[in-house]
Design a protein around this motif. Structure first.
Motif, PDB file in Angstrom:
ATOM      1  N   THR A   1       0.814  -1.214   0.000  1.00 10.40           N
ATOM      2  CA  THR A   1       0.000   0.000   0.000  1.00 10.40           C
ATOM      3  C   THR A   1       0.851   1.269   0.000  1.00 10.40           C
ATOM      4  N   GLY A   2       2.167   1.098  -0.083  1.00 10.23           N
ATOM      5  CA  GLY A   2       3.047   2.266  -0.148  1.00 10.23           C
ATOM      6  C   GLY A   2       3.455   2.814   1.202  1.00 10.23           C
ATOM      7  N   GLY A   3       3.144   2.119   2.259  1.00 11.50           N
ATOM      8  CA  GLY A   3       3.513   2.573   3.593  1.00 11.50           C
ATOM      9  C   GLY A   3       4.826   1.958   4.035  1.00 11.50           C
ATOM     10  N   ALA A   4       5.235   2.334   5.223  1.00 15.80           N
ATOM     11  CA  ALA A   4       6.463   1.792   5.798  1.00 15.80           C
ATOM     12  C   ALA A   4       6.194   1.376   7.239  1.00 15.80           C
ATOM     13  N   VAL A   5       6.792   0.271   7.640  1.00 17.33           N
ATOM     14  CA  VAL A   5       6.647  -0.208   9.015  1.00 17.33           C
ATOM     15  C   VAL A   5       7.523   0.664   9.898  1.00 17.33           C
ATOM     16  N   ARG A   6       6.943   1.227  10.939  1.00 21.14           N
ATOM     17  CA  ARG A   6       7.675   2.156  11.797  1.00 21.14           C
ATOM     18  C   ARG A   6       8.190   1.525  13.079  1.00 21.14           C
ATOM     19  N   GLN A   7       7.950   0.256  13.261  1.00 25.02           N
ATOM     20  CA  GLN A   7       8.414  -0.381  14.483  1.00 25.02           C
ATOM     21  C   GLN A   7       9.190  -1.650  14.166  1.00 25.02           C
ATOM     22  N   SER A   8      10.121  -1.966  15.052  1.00 20.19           N
ATOM     23  CA  SER A   8      10.938  -3.156  14.850  1.00 20.19           C
ATOM     24  C   SER A   8      10.115  -4.407  15.134  1.00 20.19           C
ATOM     25  N   ARG A   9      10.647  -5.537  14.747  1.00 27.27           N
ATOM     26  CA  ARG A   9       9.994  -6.809  15.000  1.00 27.27           C
ATOM     27  C   ARG A   9       9.859  -7.040  16.500  1.00 27.27           C
ATOM     28  N   ASP A  10      10.874  -6.652  17.283  1.00 21.45           N
ATOM     29  CA  ASP A  10      10.820  -6.819  18.739  1.00 21.45           C
ATOM     30  C   ASP A  10       9.723  -5.966  19.371  1.00 21.45           C
ATOM     31  N   ASN A  11       9.592  -4.720  18.936  1.00 16.22           N
ATOM     32  CA  ASN A  11       8.523  -3.860  19.451  1.00 16.22           C
ATOM     33  C   ASN A  11       7.149  -4.404  19.066  1.00 16.22           C
ATOM     34  N   PHE A  12       7.050  -4.929  17.858  1.00 13.50           N
ATOM     35  CA  PHE A  12       5.802  -5.524  17.395  1.00 13.50           C
ATOM     36  C   PHE A  12       5.446  -6.731  18.265  1.00 13.50           C
ATOM     37  N   ALA A  13       6.441  -7.578  18.548  1.00 15.27           N
ATOM     38  CA  ALA A  13       6.218  -8.762  19.388  1.00 15.27           C
ATOM     39  C   ALA A  13       5.784  -8.358  20.790  1.00 15.27           C
ATOM     40  N   ASP A  14       6.386  -7.303  21.334  1.00 15.40           N
ATOM     41  CA  ASP A  14       5.983  -6.807  22.659  1.00 15.40           C
ATOM     42  C   ASP A  14       4.533  -6.341  22.635  1.00 15.40           C
ATOM     43  N   PHE A  15       4.158  -5.623  21.564  1.00 17.20           N
ATOM     44  CA  PHE A  15       2.781  -5.152  21.434  1.00 17.20           C
ATOM     45  C   PHE A  15       1.804  -6.329  21.386  1.00 17.20           C
ATOM     46  N   VAL A  16       2.114  -7.345  20.574  1.00 16.21           N
ATOM     47  CA  VAL A  16       1.238  -8.510  20.439  1.00 16.21           C
ATOM     48  C   VAL A  16       1.112  -9.233  21.779  1.00 16.21           C
ATOM     49  N   SER A  17       2.211  -9.354  22.498  1.00 23.42           N
ATOM     50  CA  SER A  17       2.187 -10.018  23.799  1.00 23.42           C
ATOM     51  C   SER A  17       1.292  -9.269  24.789  1.00 23.42           C
ATOM     52  N   LYS A  18       1.477  -7.959  24.860  1.00 26.57           N
ATOM     53  CA  LYS A  18       0.668  -7.148  25.788  1.00 26.57           C
ATOM     54  C   LYS A  18      -0.809  -7.166  25.388  1.00 26.57           C
ATOM     55  N   LYS A  19      -1.070  -7.030  24.094  1.00 20.55           N
ATOM     56  CA  LYS A  19      -2.457  -6.997  23.624  1.00 20.55           C
ATOM     57  C   LYS A  19      -3.142  -8.340  23.858  1.00 20.55           C
ATOM     58  N   THR A  20      -2.408  -9.432  23.659  1.00 21.24           N
ATOM     59  CA  THR A  20      -2.982 -10.763  23.888  1.00 21.24           C
ATOM     60  C   THR A  20      -3.360 -10.930  25.347  1.00 21.24           C
ATOM     61  N   LYS A  21      -2.457 -10.585  26.245  1.00 21.20           N
ATOM     62  CA  LYS A  21      -2.745 -10.705  27.682  1.00 21.20           C
ATOM     63  C   LYS A  21      -3.908  -9.811  28.092  1.00 21.20           C
ATOM     64  N   GLU A  22      -3.943  -8.608  27.544  1.00 25.50           N
ATOM     65  CA  GLU A  22      -5.023  -7.665  27.854  1.00 25.50           C
ATOM     66  C   GLU A  22      -6.378  -8.220  27.412  1.00 25.50           C
ATOM     67  N   LEU A  23      -6.456  -8.730  26.183  1.00 24.24           N
ATOM     68  CA  LEU A  23      -7.718  -9.270  25.679  1.00 24.24           C
ATOM     69  C   LEU A  23      -8.116 -10.561  26.381  1.00 24.24           C
ATOM     70  N   GLN A  24      -7.141 -11.389  26.738  1.00 27.32           N
ATOM     71  CA  GLN A  24      -7.450 -12.613  27.476  1.00 27.32           C
ATOM     72  C   GLN A  24      -8.097 -12.275  28.815  1.00 27.32           C
ATOM     73  N   THR A  25      -7.621 -11.219  29.446  1.00 22.07           N
ATOM     74  CA  THR A  25      -8.200 -10.788  30.720  1.00 22.07           C
ATOM     75  C   THR A  25      -9.581 -10.172  30.511  1.00 22.07           C
ATOM     76  N   GLN A  26      -9.676  -9.257  29.539  1.00 22.60           N
ATOM     77  CA  GLN A  26     -10.944  -8.564  29.286  1.00 22.60           C
ATOM     78  C   GLN A  26     -12.050  -9.513  28.854  1.00 22.60           C
ATOM     79  N   LYS A  27     -11.730 -10.409  27.931  1.00 21.17           N
ATOM     80  CA  LYS A  27     -12.747 -11.285  27.337  1.00 21.17           C
ATOM     81  C   LYS A  27     -12.838 -12.649  28.017  1.00 21.17           C
ATOM     82  N   ASN A  28     -11.973 -12.875  28.999  1.00 22.38           N
ATOM     83  CA  ASN A  28     -11.930 -14.150  29.706  1.00 22.38           C
ATOM     84  C   ASN A  28     -11.851 -15.316  28.713  1.00 22.38           C
TER      85      ASN A  28
END
Length: 118
Positions: A71-98
């Motif tokens: 789409t002509g964009g550029a990824v602004r975060q490293s793979r490690d930052n992306f992995a941290d985001f996915v980890s935090k978001k997964t834990k957050e949703l697991q708690t919220q949605k049980n």
């Protein structure tokens, strides 16, 4: 209560595939060579422990990067930052949605790449 949206997701993907095929048939032929395999415009995966499922996180990051480039964009975060985001978001949703599993979808919506989780 854990919910699975697999059937609905499959129906949506089938509808998108039909629409894409119809749009491709209706478009005027060009002088450029057409690749045999069309580039996918979405990617989905289910993750329950992203810290232990690095291969899935890598696939998600690669799909996100590929769609950003398409789409002509550029990824602004490293793979490690992306992995941290996915980890935090997964834990957050697991708690919220049980729930145990979180589904991630990377798709192009109105020309923009979106990462959704539920």
């Amino acid at each position: 209560m854990q919910r699975h949206f697999g059937a609905a997701a499959k129906a949506i993907e089938a509808e998108r595939a039909k629409a894409a095929a119809a749009a491709q048939r209706n478009s005027a032929p060009s002088n450029h060579a057409v690749s045999a395999a069309p580039q996918p415009t979405s990617f989905r995966m289910v993750c329950s422990e992203p810290d232990n499922e690095t291969d899935k996180v890598d696939q998600l990051y690669q799909a996100f990067s590929r769609l950003m480039q398409q789409t002509g964009g550029a990824v602004r975060q490293s793979r490690d930052n992306f992995a941290d985001f996915v980890s935090k978001k997964t834990k957050e949703l697991q708690t919220q949605k049980n729930c145990r599993e979180v589904e991630y979808v990377v798709e192009v919506v109105n020309g923009e790449v979106k990462l959704k989780a539920w």
